[in-house]
Design a protein around this motif. Structure first.
Motif, short mmCIF file in Angstrom:
data_model
loop_
_atom_site.label_atom_id
_atom_site.label_comp_id
_atom_site.label_asym_id
_atom_site.label_seq_id
_atom_site.Cartn_x
_atom_site.Cartn_y
_atom_site.Cartn_z
N PRO A 199 6.26 1.20 -1.64
CA PRO A 199 7.16 0.73 -3.21
C PRO A 199 7.42 -0.72 -3.74
O PRO A 199 7.59 -1.92 -2.84
CB PRO A 199 8.78 1.42 -2.60
N GLY A 200 7.34 -1.35 -4.85
CA GLY A 200 6.90 -2.84 -4.99
C GLY A 200 5.92 -3.83 -4.96
O GLY A 200 6.09 -5.01 -5.43
N ASP A 201 4.52 -3.24 -5.10
CA ASP A 201 3.79 -3.78 -4.39
C ASP A 201 2.63 -3.16 -5.63
O ASP A 201 2.48 -1.97 -6.47
CB ASP A 201 3.51 -2.91 -3.01
N THR A 202 2.96 -3.98 -6.88
CA THR A 202 1.96 -4.11 -7.92
C THR A 202 0.93 -4.70 -7.58
O THR A 202 0.63 -3.92 -8.94
CB THR A 202 2.59 -4.67 -8.79
N HIS A 203 0.42 -4.77 -6.53
CA HIS A 203 -1.40 -5.57 -6.39
C HIS A 203 -1.72 -4.21 -6.39
O HIS A 203 -2.95 -3.71 -6.74
CB HIS A 203 -1.18 -5.61 -5.34
#
Length: 542
Positions: free
Chosen positions: A302-306
């Motif tokens: 969650p929260g990792d847009t990579h």
């Protein structure tokens, strides 16, 4: 036993590190050893799982963490390296290609123990130009952008194959499939290197002196590994994964028991395979950045847009015919070659060439061959034989440069080795036997995705009365033709002693061409003219 393994350790660089797993049951002597060659992405989990499986048993596992390409080369060439009982490469494509290359004990498939989607990895700066982090970058947008891209050679790495197939699938609706596909391939081809690690070295900040790239094809697992390492660097730029719009083959890490494995090894291997496919090992693979064999991710980020976590649909490995067609199309655009060069060293090559400053035909020919190495792309492969008569026992030919990439040949001093060639004082021209032997070898080792060639440099006509006749040579060459796998002979005749008709008959039988340098002092011009159109480094050259 805890199976969690640090990502950087599991996905570290390939090496010849042997993990010996011994049993601890004093009442059961270890009598059987199962040798496993495993790609670095999975080697750590395989080793720890194997230790659990072997506990209290009368067998043990030895796991070699080794690059898949190196294992494939070792198995297909029988180089004397210990052959494993089990091979877990990065892709089923490796198994098929190694089997096709002559390693009959390697099965064409195995049971997948994990998977990793093939993505395009973009630097954050490149991704931002495509709208990230507001949206995940797409393959069509990347291919239409001006971002400098790198490509891994699809004839050398399954990641490149998936990128090649995916780029062709990423064409916009209504596009001319032929023109669009060619445009996509040209977009990928200018910076093509043998492996993904070579491309990572071209990223900004990698410290290299060559042109930096902003995007490259890679496995999702290697992107996670790169980001894990780079997160420890204050100014480190992480990579953003662009996922294919349509399914492309993932790395599927097949567990393949080689046909040379003994019965005891097969029994132990079956137990290990079951354990690797069980939930505990699958969680360990997930901790290493991998997915389940059916493409599911067991760890959310969650929260990792990579990277994205949703399940990725799997695509079937393409058939041999489809794969060959795609790689042939790539070869036409990319012009990465695989050339076997035959150099005449018969006694007549000692003749001094007028107007050359006292140089012999041998010296001029060897120098031209040495300088011509730079005409080929670094990813091209080249090997060289010399021929005369009875150079190796009753053989008229002998290898002087083993087949290797141009970059490796240059690094190993191949130009100097070529320039040091000497003609055999009393040697005759064993042309027919040498050409047929070289052609059979090149046919057996033919590689899709490359411009496969046999290049013959000679100053005479066949003089070996104990060898095959011209008619026999032409008949054998005709039998070896395969329209789907072209293999032309390029003939380069030197001086007035050569028989142009003889050379043309040989090359024409394979769809090749003959070039004659009546003045051997002009050999460089003729040689370069013959090769420039075949080995030029950009799709637009001619």
């Amino acid at each position: 036993m805890v199976l969690g393994i640090a990502l950087v350790l599991v996905l570290g660089a390939a090496s010849w590190v042997t993990v010996a797993l011994t049993t601890r049951d004093d009442g059961c002597p270890v009598t059987d050893v199962v040798h496993i060659a495993a790609t670095p992405e999975v080697a750590g989990v395989v080793a720890e799982t194997g230790e659990q499986v072997a506990a209290g048993q009368c067998f043990r596992f030895e796991v070699d963490r080794r690059d898949s390409a190196a294992v494939a080369q070792s198995l297909s060439t029988s180089d004397g390296t210990r052959r494993p009982d089990v091979w877990i490469p990065d892709s089923t494509v490796r198994l098929r290609e190694t089997n096709t290359a002559g390693a009959a004990d390697v099965p064409e498939s195995g049971s997948s123990v994990a998977s990793s989607p093939v993505v395009f990895a973009l630097t954050e700066q490149a991704a931002k130009s495509l709208g990230w982090p507001g949206k995940q970058p797409s393959w069509p947008a990347l291919l239409a952008s001006s971002i400098t891209m790198g490509m891994v050679d699809p004839s050398q790495d399954p990641v490149g194959i998936s990128a090649l197939l995916g780029a062709q699938k990423a064409l916009p609706p209504g596009a001319d499939p032929v023109a669009g596909s060619a445009a996509a391939l040209r977009r990928l081809s200018p910076i093509t290197l043998p492996g993904v690690d070579d491309l990572y070295a071209r990223l900004p900040g990698a410290g290299g002196s060559k042109q930096s790239i902003g995007a490259l094809p890679a496995s999702e697992a290697s992107v996670l590994n790169y980001n894990s390492r780079n997160s420890m660097v204050a100014t480190g730029d992480q990579l953003v994964a662009a996922y294919p719009p349509k399914p492309v083959p993932s790395l599927d890490f097949p567990f393949a028991v080689l046909n040379n494995a003994g019965d005891a090894q097969r029994v132990a291997a079956a137990k290990l395979l079951r354990a690797l496919q069980a939930p505990e090992a699958q969680q360990a693979f997930a901790a290493a950045g991998l997915r389940t064999p059916d493409g599911r991710t067991l760890i959310s980020r969650p929260g990792d847009t990579h990277v994205t976590s949703p399940d990725q649909p799997l695509a079937a490995i393409p058939s041999d015919d489809d794969l060959t067609a795609a790689l042939n199309q790539w070869a036409k655009v990319n012009l990465s070659s695989r050339a076997r060069v035959l150099i005449d060293v018969s006694g007549s090559m000692n003749a001094v060439v007028p107007g050359s400053g006292g140089k012999t035909r041998m010296q001029l020919t060897a120098d031209a061959a040495a300088r011509a190495l730079n005409l080929f792309k670094p990813t091209s492969e080249l090997g060289a034989w010399i021929f005369s008569t009875n150079l190796d026992g009753d053989k008229d030919y002998r290898e002087i440069l083993p087949m290797s990439t141009i970059s490796a040949q240059l690094a190993a001093g191949a130009p100097d080795r070529l320039r040091a060639l000497k003609a055999t004082p009393n040697g005759q021209t064993g042309l027919y036997d040498s050409v047929l032997a070289a052609y059979r070898t090149a046919r057996r080792e033919w590689q899709a995705g490359r411009l496969n060639l046999v290049i013959v440099m000679t100053d005479g006509r066949n003089e070996d009365s104990h060898g095959i006749t011209r008619e026999q040579l032409l008949a054998e060459l005709a039998k070896l033709q395969d329209p789907r796998r072209p293999l032309p002979i390029i003939g380069i005749g030197l001086g007035t002693g050569v028989d142009p008709g003889e050379l043309r008959a040989i090359t024409a039988a394979t769809g090749g061409h003959t070039f004659v340098a009546s003045d051997p002092a002009k050999i460089s011009d003729v040689f370069y003219g013959a090769l420039a159109g075949l080995a030029c480094a950009t799709p637009s050259c001619s």
